[in-house]
Write a protein that holds these residues in place. Structure first.
Motif, short mmCIF file in Angstrom:
data_model
loop_
_atom_site.label_atom_id
_atom_site.label_comp_id
_atom_site.label_asym_id
_atom_site.label_seq_id
_atom_site.Cartn_x
_atom_site.Cartn_y
_atom_site.Cartn_z
N PHE A 103 0.84 -1.18 0.00
CA PHE A 103 0.00 0.00 0.00
C PHE A 103 0.89 1.24 0.00
CE2 PHE A 103 -1.97 -3.39 2.43
CZ PHE A 103 -3.23 -3.50 1.87
N ARG A 104 0.37 2.32 -0.54
CA ARG A 104 1.07 3.59 -0.45
C ARG A 104 0.11 4.68 0.00
NH1 ARG A 104 4.91 6.96 -4.77
NH2 ARG A 104 5.32 8.68 -3.30
N LYS A 105 0.51 5.44 0.98
CA LYS A 105 -0.27 6.56 1.50
C LYS A 105 0.68 7.72 1.74
CE LYS A 105 -3.88 8.62 3.44
NZ LYS A 105 -5.06 9.05 2.69
N THR B 90 -3.88 8.73 13.15
CA THR B 90 -2.86 8.19 12.24
C THR B 90 -1.64 7.65 12.98
OG1 THR B 90 -1.90 10.40 11.97
CG2 THR B 90 -3.58 9.74 10.39
N ALA C 252 -1.68 7.40 8.19
CA ALA C 252 -2.74 6.50 7.73
C ALA C 252 -3.55 6.02 8.93
CB ALA C 252 -2.15 5.31 6.98
N THR D 70 -7.69 3.28 6.31
CA THR D 70 -6.90 3.32 5.08
C THR D 70 -6.72 1.93 4.50
OG1 THR D 70 -5.71 5.29 5.83
CG2 THR D 70 -4.67 4.01 4.09
N GLU E 221 -6.85 5.60 -2.39
CA GLU E 221 -6.07 6.24 -1.33
C GLU E 221 -4.73 5.56 -1.11
OE1 GLU E 221 -8.46 6.24 2.14
OE2 GLU E 221 -9.71 7.93 1.52
N VAL E 222 -4.65 4.25 -1.39
CA VAL E 222 -3.40 3.52 -1.10
C VAL E 222 -2.68 3.09 -2.38
CG1 VAL E 222 -4.19 2.73 1.15
CG2 VAL E 222 -4.70 1.35 -0.88
#
Length: 366
Positions: free
Chosen positions: A153-155, A200, A232, A236, A261-262
């Protein structure tokens, strides 16, 4: 418009629609069974096959519904024309709308019904088909492509690798990479466990923290536990496994937002969401197109020609759907365009034929 005539045309259309849908559904299920019969074995296989094909029938009804509406429209009008009833209507000053309006009402109700049927019945039936195929007959297909949990995942500037677990219970064996705007690795966190704290903020246990400078130097420190603001929240990571076709509309919308979002692909989910409405609704202009074709001047062959024309239109639209889907999944076409393009072209074609029938576009004969 005379109510008796309206009901008569509507009843004729409904009889053809039910009969054609039953016929094409039967052919589809029989061919599918013959093609896969060698895969069905084991204790109680007969009952399991009956359950499997009962659910497949529900799925196929939704898939074949628009085509059946198209074929029934052409066949019913052609049948009326062959019996001389269309000529009789014209002699009583009834125009093409005497046929268009009853068929349009029936098709509109059927299209809305197909949308609801897909949302409330087909989604569950498709899940059941996959469960029976896997659990009773060991046919996995591409199950793993959709049901294996997502791990990357990327946030923001954080990239997460979460090997197992959930946001509620915590993740096990995680790696969190922090990158700069130039996509240079600035920090790496490895932890045995990752638990949500508030907002977060997360608590990491068994932490190994590595920091990297622009000059290529690095620092390493080990911590029993520590809290970090990772940008996150637990929400998320609300990514659900499964096929988008087996998700209801609220879940599809949620997953499109969550996956966006991710940094996960949302194309197939967005395409499925729009097709939940676009595909059934395409049956309406398709049926109107069939009526227009059946009413065109000088038409010969009637019922046989109507079926052939309907099949040609269906095959053309199926081909267009496949091409548009491929372009959407390869990110060469927006999903919303891919979903609604076939229906839009059908609307244009049906409108042109209707205008010709009304004498508003070109010449129209009796």
């Amino acid at each position: 418009m005379n109510g008796t005539l309206f009901r008569y045309v509507a009843r004729t259309y409904i009889v053809f629609a039910v009969g054609i849908l039953a016929a094409v559904l039967t052919v589809f299920l029989v061919v599918d069974f013959v093609d896969r019969a060698r895969n069905y074995s084991g204790e109680g296989w007969v009952w399991n096959v009956m359950l499997l094909y009962a659910n497949k029938a529900l799925v196929a009804t939704q898939q074949l519904g628009p085509a059946a509406l198209l074929l029934a429209a052409g066949a019913s009008v052609s049948s009326l024309r062959k019996r001389g009833e269309v000529t009789a209507m014209q002699s009583l000053t009834f125009g093409p709308n005497a046929l268009y309006l009853p068929v349009a009402l029936c098709v509109a109700v059927a299209c809305v019904g197909l949308i609801a049927f897909d949302e409330w019945v087909v989604v569950k039936a498709a899940q059941r088909v996959e469960e029976i195929s896997i659990q009773r007959f060991n046919r996995w297909g591409d199950w793993g492509l959709y049901h294996n949990p997502k791990q990357w995942f990327r946030k923001g500037d954080h990239i997460f690798y979460l090997r197992s677990g959930s946001a509620q219970e915590g993740f096990e064996q995680v790696a969190i990479l922090t990158v700069t705007p130039e996509f240079r690795l600035a920090r790496r966190l490895d932890a045995k466990r990752m638990l949500p704290v508030e907002g977060t903020r997360w608590k990491l246990e068994g932490v190994v923290e590595r920091s990297f400078t622009k000059e290529g130097q690095s620092q390493v420190r080990e911590l029993a536990e520590a809290e970090y603001d990772l940008g996150a929240t637990p929400q998320t990571f609300r990514i659900r496994p499964g096929r988008p076709e087996q998700m209801r509309v609220p879940v599809l919308r949620e997953q499109i937002i969550a996956r966006g979002e991710v940094g996960l692909s949302t194309g197939q989910f967005s395409l499925t969401l729009h097709n939940r409405f676009a595909y059934p609704l395409a049956g309406f202009p398709a049926a109107m197109l069939a009526v227009g074709l059946a009413l065109r001047p000088g038409r010969k062959g009637h019922l046989t020609v109507a079926i052939v024309e309907g099949l040609i239109v269906s095959v053309t639209m199926w081909s267009l759907i496949v091409v548009a889907r491929t372009l959407a999944l390869s990110e060469r076409m927006p999903p919303v365009v891919a979903a609604w393009l076939p229906a839009t072209l059908l609307v244009v074609a049906a409108t042109v034929l209707w205008l010709r029938g009304e004498g508003l576009l070109g010449r129209s004969g009796a």
